[in-house]
Scaffold this motif. Structure first.
Motif, mmCIF file in Angstrom:
data_model
loop_
_atom_site.group_PDB
_atom_site.id
_atom_site.type_symbol
_atom_site.label_atom_id
_atom_site.label_comp_id
_atom_site.label_asym_id
_atom_site.label_seq_id
_atom_site.Cartn_x
_atom_site.Cartn_y
_atom_site.Cartn_z
ATOM 1 N N ARG A 93 0.842 -1.196 0.000
ATOM 2 C CA ARG A 93 0.000 0.000 0.000
ATOM 3 C C ARG A 93 0.875 1.243 0.000
ATOM 4 N NH1 ARG A 93 -2.779 -3.262 4.092
ATOM 5 N NH2 ARG A 93 -4.949 -3.656 3.546
ATOM 6 N N LYS A 94 0.289 2.362 -0.417
ATOM 7 C CA LYS A 94 0.997 3.641 -0.380
ATOM 8 C C LYS A 94 0.012 4.758 -0.102
ATOM 9 C CE LYS A 94 2.297 5.576 -4.275
ATOM 10 N NZ LYS A 94 1.289 6.658 -4.465
ATOM 11 N N GLY A 95 0.517 5.845 0.439
ATOM 12 C CA GLY A 95 -0.322 6.985 0.755
ATOM 13 C C GLY A 95 -0.702 7.780 -0.482
ATOM 14 N N ILE A 96 -1.879 8.396 -0.441
ATOM 15 C CA ILE A 96 -2.353 9.284 -1.505
ATOM 16 C C ILE A 96 -2.985 10.507 -0.858
ATOM 17 C CG2 ILE A 96 -2.746 7.462 -3.204
ATOM 18 C CD1 ILE A 96 -5.714 7.505 -2.435
ATOM 19 N N LYS A 130 5.914 3.310 0.887
ATOM 20 C CA LYS A 130 5.206 2.087 0.513
ATOM 21 C C LYS A 130 5.380 1.075 1.643
ATOM 22 C CE LYS A 130 5.588 2.399 -4.536
ATOM 23 N NZ LYS A 130 6.148 1.751 -5.763
ATOM 24 N N GLN A 131 4.266 0.499 2.066
ATOM 25 C CA GLN A 131 4.292 -0.460 3.168
ATOM 26 C C GLN A 131 3.865 -1.822 2.638
ATOM 27 O OE1 GLN A 131 4.840 1.057 6.420
ATOM 28 N NE2 GLN A 131 5.338 -0.976 7.180
ATOM 29 N N ARG A 132 4.587 -2.856 3.053
ATOM 30 C CA ARG A 132 4.394 -4.186 2.487
ATOM 31 C C ARG A 132 4.003 -5.206 3.541
ATOM 32 N NH1 ARG A 132 9.467 -7.516 -0.202
ATOM 33 N NH2 ARG A 132 8.295 -8.748 -1.725
ATOM 34 N N LYS A 133 3.033 -6.064 3.212
ATOM 35 C CA LYS A 133 2.693 -7.214 4.034
ATOM 36 C C LYS A 133 3.395 -8.436 3.433
ATOM 37 C CE LYS A 133 -1.852 -5.690 5.671
ATOM 38 N NZ LYS A 133 -1.561 -5.731 7.104
ATOM 39 N N LEU A 134 4.695 -8.526 3.651
ATOM 40 C CA LEU A 134 5.448 -9.672 3.136
ATOM 41 C C LEU A 134 4.897 -10.956 3.736
ATOM 42 C CD1 LEU A 134 7.867 -10.809 1.518
ATOM 43 C CD2 LEU A 134 9.270 -10.430 3.570
ATOM 44 N N PHE A 135 4.628 -10.908 5.049
ATOM 45 C CA PHE A 135 4.041 -12.045 5.765
ATOM 46 C C PHE A 135 2.555 -11.777 5.974
ATOM 47 C CE2 PHE A 135 8.406 -11.493 7.344
ATOM 48 C CZ PHE A 135 8.956 -12.691 6.946
ATOM 49 N N TYR A 136 1.686 -12.425 5.268
ATOM 50 C CA TYR A 136 2.054 -13.385 4.258
ATOM 51 C C TYR A 136 1.368 -13.094 2.939
ATOM 52 C CZ TYR A 136 -2.106 -15.112 6.648
ATOM 53 O OH TYR A 136 -3.302 -15.191 7.299
ATOM 54 N N GLN A 137 0.669 -11.916 2.862
ATOM 55 C CA GLN A 137 -0.073 -11.585 1.653
ATOM 56 C C GLN A 137 0.811 -11.494 0.410
ATOM 57 O OE1 GLN A 137 -1.107 -10.420 4.566
ATOM 58 N NE2 GLN A 137 -3.298 -10.844 4.593
ATOM 59 N N ASP A 179 1.602 -19.908 -9.789
ATOM 60 C CA ASP A 179 0.645 -20.972 -10.109
ATOM 61 C C ASP A 179 -0.029 -20.723 -11.460
ATOM 62 O OD1 ASP A 179 1.237 -22.215 -7.748
ATOM 63 O OD2 ASP A 179 -0.539 -21.497 -6.676
ATOM 64 N N GLN A 180 -0.151 -19.456 -11.823
ATOM 65 C CA GLN A 180 -0.782 -19.093 -13.092
ATOM 66 C C GLN A 180 0.230 -18.945 -14.227
ATOM 67 O OE1 GLN A 180 -2.992 -15.529 -12.151
ATOM 68 N NE2 GLN A 180 -4.502 -16.615 -10.911
ATOM 69 N N GLY A 181 1.496 -19.265 -13.935
ATOM 70 C CA GLY A 181 2.533 -19.196 -14.957
ATOM 71 C C GLY A 181 3.109 -17.816 -15.188
ATOM 72 N N ASN A 182 2.774 -16.865 -14.317
ATOM 73 C CA ASN A 182 3.283 -15.503 -14.468
ATOM 74 C C ASN A 182 4.563 -15.338 -13.650
ATOM 75 O OD1 ASN A 182 3.611 -12.764 -14.927
ATOM 76 N ND2 ASN A 182 2.103 -12.156 -13.394
ATOM 77 N N TYR A 183 5.675 -15.797 -14.220
ATOM 78 C CA TYR A 183 6.951 -15.742 -13.497
ATOM 79 C C TYR A 183 7.580 -14.350 -13.512
ATOM 80 C CZ TYR A 183 6.289 -20.748 -13.749
ATOM 81 O OH TYR A 183 5.742 -22.001 -13.638
ATOM 82 N N ARG A 184 7.018 -13.456 -14.321
ATOM 83 C CA ARG A 184 7.507 -12.077 -14.320
ATOM 84 C C ARG A 184 7.212 -11.373 -12.998
ATOM 85 N NH1 ARG A 184 5.479 -9.825 -20.270
ATOM 86 N NH2 ARG A 184 6.701 -11.282 -21.570
ATOM 87 N N ALA A 185 6.282 -11.929 -12.230
ATOM 88 C CA ALA A 185 5.933 -11.316 -10.944
ATOM 89 C C ALA A 185 7.106 -11.325 -9.974
ATOM 90 C CB ALA A 185 4.742 -12.051 -10.330
ATOM 91 N N LEU A 186 8.096 -12.177 -10.219
ATOM 92 C CA LEU A 186 9.245 -12.248 -9.319
ATOM 93 C C LEU A 186 10.006 -10.924 -9.281
ATOM 94 C CD1 LEU A 186 11.000 -13.948 -7.429
ATOM 95 C CD2 LEU A 186 12.310 -14.677 -9.448
ATOM 96 N N ALA A 187 10.077 -10.230 -10.415
ATOM 97 C CA ALA A 187 10.851 -8.981 -10.476
ATOM 98 C C ALA A 187 10.292 -7.915 -9.530
ATOM 99 C CB ALA A 187 10.915 -8.472 -11.911
ATOM 100 N N PRO A 188 8.992 -7.559 -9.614
ATOM 101 C CA PRO A 188 8.487 -6.553 -8.667
ATOM 102 C C PRO A 188 8.496 -7.041 -7.229
ATOM 103 C CG PRO A 188 6.692 -7.456 -9.990
ATOM 104 C CD PRO A 188 7.964 -7.921 -10.608
ATOM 105 N N THR A 203 12.337 -1.106 -1.976
ATOM 106 C CA THR A 203 11.495 0.082 -2.146
ATOM 107 C C THR A 203 10.363 0.198 -1.131
ATOM 108 O OG1 THR A 203 10.056 -1.081 -3.713
ATOM 109 C CG2 THR A 203 11.943 0.119 -4.628
ATOM 110 N N THR A 204 10.146 -0.821 -0.294
ATOM 111 C CA THR A 204 9.026 -0.767 0.650
ATOM 112 C C THR A 204 9.496 -1.045 2.076
ATOM 113 O OG1 THR A 204 8.456 -3.129 0.532
ATOM 114 C CG2 THR A 204 7.494 -1.686 -1.140
ATOM 115 N N ARG A 205 8.644 -0.654 3.029
ATOM 116 C CA ARG A 205 8.851 -0.999 4.430
ATOM 117 C C ARG A 205 7.984 -2.203 4.757
ATOM 118 N NH1 ARG A 205 9.388 4.137 8.408
ATOM 119 N NH2 ARG A 205 9.506 2.347 9.815
#
Length: 406
Positions: free
Chosen positions: A252-255, A338-345, A355-364, A371-373
């Motif tokens: 998430r990020k502030g707006i 930017k705040q991150r819920k690494l565990f576990y979302q 699972d859907q074959g989108n391995y490009r998601a690894l980069a972000p 870039t996040t807390r």
């Protein structure tokens, strides 16, 4: 105020951990509570003690009795909670619990039930200058059939109350899933019957039928209210969500959206709300904001709120222990955090993409480490993460069903 003692419940949640850290950093003595041991908030260095209580969702009476005894045995200035279930129970029994001499950080029951009952909320909002979805409150299946005859748009079958406490003291949570959305070419009456028949709580209070607002993503205004609107404000959006099709914000990020802030202020003022409050809207492509719901509790992005410069837990504490519920409003906030819920979302977000074959998601996903807390894993308070890692492993291995961690 140093030396004052407070109790924070629900410390399995990341937002409760944020409350523990916020108040602990201000010099308060914090006891972290939960229905089991070794929770993130209990393991935080900002928690001085732990309190284990009966599961409030399983036995409301046992939980309230135990909490009352605990409050009488300790000299707490205030008690805080973050989940829908605990908030509802503490509000329902607020007078009894405050007779112990402890301030309870939830609204009175008559006020709390207004936004929690979405039928009453949207009836109230109808008299405000706030955009709302077209909402119907059926009194019978016949009413649904009558509405269906002229329907030409997608609707959402929305439970009137998220949290319900039954006569046996057991709590029930009504969540919306894909089956609650009904397109124009689907059978609304059949779907409505199916959902109601499968949930006793919905039979007691029939769900709403609400217009589906086609927007980009839900956005929120949160803050602290003083009975006359919002006295402290923060706004955020979901930068990444799990599931990817739409769900809990894993990043998430502030707006800053003044129009949405005005709408939220109108709603909160009409509710005559005092305390923390979360107001959710759907932002449409033409930059309009439609009210979706109001939650009278701490929100999932409490850590982001605090780290962006609006320390709601501390302001809430001051409000609770002070003679005047009005607190000084912070001068703005940061929108670059930017705040991150690494565990576990966010782990689950990555797993679903794989699972859907989108391995490009690894980069972000990997880029977010720079870039996040992270909400739980904090170098200044590392032990707290030990309380959530086991659950994360269980989730990734499919050993634990999905659940909401605030």
């Amino acid at each position: 105020m140093n030396g004052d003692e407070v109790l924070v419940l629900d410390t399995q949640g990341q937002n409760a951990l944020s409350v523990v850290r916020s108040l602990g950093k201000k010099g308060l003595s914090v006891t972290a509570g939960g229905n089991t041991r070794f929770l993130p908030g209990m393991l935080s260095k900002y928690a001085d003690d732990a309190y284990v209580y009966p599961d409030p969702a399983a036995d409301e009476g046992a939980f309230v009795d135990d909490l009352e005894r605990h409050l009488l045995a300790n000299d707490y200035a205030a008690v805080f909670c973050v989940t829908d279930m605990a908030t509802a129970i503490l509000s329902k029994h607020k007078e009894r619990l405050e007779a112990t001499g402890t301030r309870v950080g939830v609204e009175d029951w008559d006020t709390y039930i207004l936004p929690n009952d979405k039928g009453r909320l949207f009836a109230l909002a109808d008299g405000l200058d706030v955009p709302t979805p077209e909402t119907h409150a059926p009194e019978s299946i016949d009413d649904v059939e009558e509405f269906e005859a002229d329907r030409d748009h997608t609707v959402v079958i929305k439970p009137r109350r998220t949290t319900v406490l039954d006569e046996d003291g057991e709590g029930h949570t009504n969540r919306i899933s894909g089956s609650n959305y009904v397109s124009p070419n689907e059978d609304l009456v059949g779907r409505y019957r199916e959902l109601v028949d499968g949930n006793p709580a919905l039979r007691e209070q029939l769900p709403l039928v609400q217009e589906y607002i086609d927007g980009e993503e839900a956005v929120c205004t949160v803050g602290l209210a003083d009975g006359g609107g919002l006295t402290a404000v923060f706004q955020h959006e979901k930068y990444r969500v799990f599931p990817p099709s739409g769900g809990v914000g894993s990043v998430r990020k502030g707006i800053c959206e003044p129009k949405m802030a005005d709408y939220a202020d109108q709603v909160v003022d009409a509710l005559d709300w005092v305390g923390p409050v979360h107001v959710e809207f759907m932002r449409t492509p033409d930059d309009e904001f439609y009210l979706l719901e109001v939650n009278g509790r701490y929100w999932g992005s409490t850590a982001l709120t605090v780290n962006s410069g609006v320390d709601i837990p501390w302001l809430h504490y001051q409000q609770l222990v002070g003679d005047d519920p009005t607190v000084e409003r912070p001068d703005g906030y940061r929108t670059d955090v930017k705040q991150r819920k690494l565990f576990y979302q966010d782990f689950l977000w990555l797993k679903e993409n794989f699972d859907q074959g989108n391995y490009r998601a690894l980069a972000p996903f990997l880029a977010s480490f720079a870039t996040t807390r992270e909400e739980t894993l904090d170098p200044e308070d590392p032990m707290a993460a030990l309380g959530i890692i086991p659950r994360t492993v269980d989730m990734l291995l499919g050993l634990r069903d999905g659940e909401t961690v605030y």
